[in-house]
Design an enzyme around this catalytic site. Structure first.
Site, mmCIF file in Angstrom:
data_model
loop_
_atom_site.group_PDB
_atom_site.id
_atom_site.type_symbol
_atom_site.label_atom_id
_atom_site.label_comp_id
_atom_site.label_asym_id
_atom_site.label_seq_id
_atom_site.Cartn_x
_atom_site.Cartn_y
_atom_site.Cartn_z
ATOM 1 C CG ASP A 237 -0.312 0.235 2.535
ATOM 2 O OD1 ASP A 237 0.934 0.317 2.585
ATOM 3 O OD2 ASP A 237 -1.038 0.362 3.536
ATOM 4 C CB CYS B 229 1.053 -2.348 4.622
ATOM 5 S SG CYS B 229 0.937 -3.323 6.135
ATOM 6 C CB THR C 187 2.646 -2.111 10.785
ATOM 7 O OG1 THR C 187 1.440 -2.657 10.230
ATOM 8 C CG2 THR C 187 2.370 -0.760 11.438
ATOM 9 N N GLY C 188 3.390 -3.793 8.071
ATOM 10 C CA GLY C 188 3.438 -5.187 7.611
ATOM 11 C C GLY C 188 2.311 -6.013 8.199
ATOM 12 N N GLY D 34 -1.136 -5.295 8.483
ATOM 13 C CA GLY D 34 -2.372 -5.361 7.690
ATOM 14 C C GLY D 34 -2.261 -6.336 6.529
ATOM 15 C CG HIS E 115 11.563 -23.998 12.048
ATOM 16 N ND1 HIS E 115 11.803 -23.664 13.354
ATOM 17 C CD2 HIS E 115 12.695 -24.620 11.614
ATOM 18 C CE1 HIS E 115 13.018 -24.064 13.718
ATOM 19 N NE2 HIS E 115 13.589 -24.634 12.662
ATOM 20 C CG HIS F 47 9.922 -27.918 11.037
ATOM 21 N ND1 HIS F 47 9.652 -27.301 12.238
ATOM 22 C CD2 HIS F 47 11.259 -28.149 11.027
ATOM 23 C CE1 HIS F 47 10.782 -27.146 12.921
ATOM 24 N NE2 HIS F 47 11.762 -27.655 12.209
HETATM 25 C C1 RB5 Z 1 -1.809 2.824 6.331
HETATM 26 O O1 RB5 Z 1 -1.840 4.080 6.904
HETATM 27 C C2 RB5 Z 1 -1.422 1.777 7.365
HETATM 28 O O2 RB5 Z 1 -2.476 1.582 8.250
HETATM 29 C C3 RB5 Z 1 -1.031 0.486 6.690
HETATM 30 O O3 RB5 Z 1 0.048 0.723 5.848
HETATM 31 C C4 RB5 Z 1 -0.604 -0.638 7.589
HETATM 32 O O4 RB5 Z 1 0.367 -0.230 8.510
HETATM 33 C C5 RB5 Z 1 -1.677 -1.411 8.200
HETATM 34 O O5 RB5 Z 1 -1.455 -2.439 8.866
#
Ligand code: RB5
Length: 148
Positions: free
Chosen positions: A8, A65, A67-68, A70, A98, A133
């Protein structure tokens, strides 16, 4: 390998820096979007990318994204996808050995490009160990999915 990537807006910058690096490692990269840093919804890109891995069009996927988190939640809703959110190299190695993870998730606002490259290099070059595994992976696959 054929690698599908997606992001995103929160992962767009890291994705654009990572794609040539993945190609330098000898892989073929297909970008499922997004294609600018304009605000978008990560499920719109994570689901099509994960489906393309699940149906065998791509051997692996990389989803980014902010944080990774989402994108990893989305990818793990798709049957056949085992998505691992990694912020360090050891986790990237161990999730291949694993969990036989077939999608790697990273946070573009969490890790720097050099860390992301190191994670990606190890994740793409580490084999699944199988053995004990495998039965654990089989249990994940056998667990029935409910609606919702
Ligand atoms: C977008 O603002 C942010 O929420 C998305 O990139 C991500 O971090 C969601 O998990």
């Amino acid at each position: 390998m054929k690698i599908a990537v997606c992001s995103d807006h929160g992962g767009y910058e890291l994705k654009t820096k990572l794609m040539p690096f993945i190609e330098e490692l000898g892989h073929e990269v297909t970008d499922f979007g997004c294609f600018s840093s304009e605000s978008v919804d990560y499920p719109d890109f994570a689901f099509p990318m994960a489906e393309a891995v699940a149906d065998g069009r791509f051997e692996r996927g990389i989803a980014i994204c902010g944080t990774g988190i989402g994108v990893s939640i989305c990818c793990n809703k798709v049957c056949g996808v085992r998505c691992a959110l990694c912020g360090d190299v050891l986790s990237a190695e161990l999730t291949r050995r694993h969990n036989d993870s077939n999608v790697l998730a990273m946070g573009g606002r969490i890790i720097g490009v050099e860390t992301a490259k190191a994670i990606t290099r190890v994740w793409l070059s580490t084999d699944f160990e199988g053995g004990r595994h495998l039965k654990r992976i089989d249990k994940i696959a056998a667990y029935p999915r409910k609606e919702g």
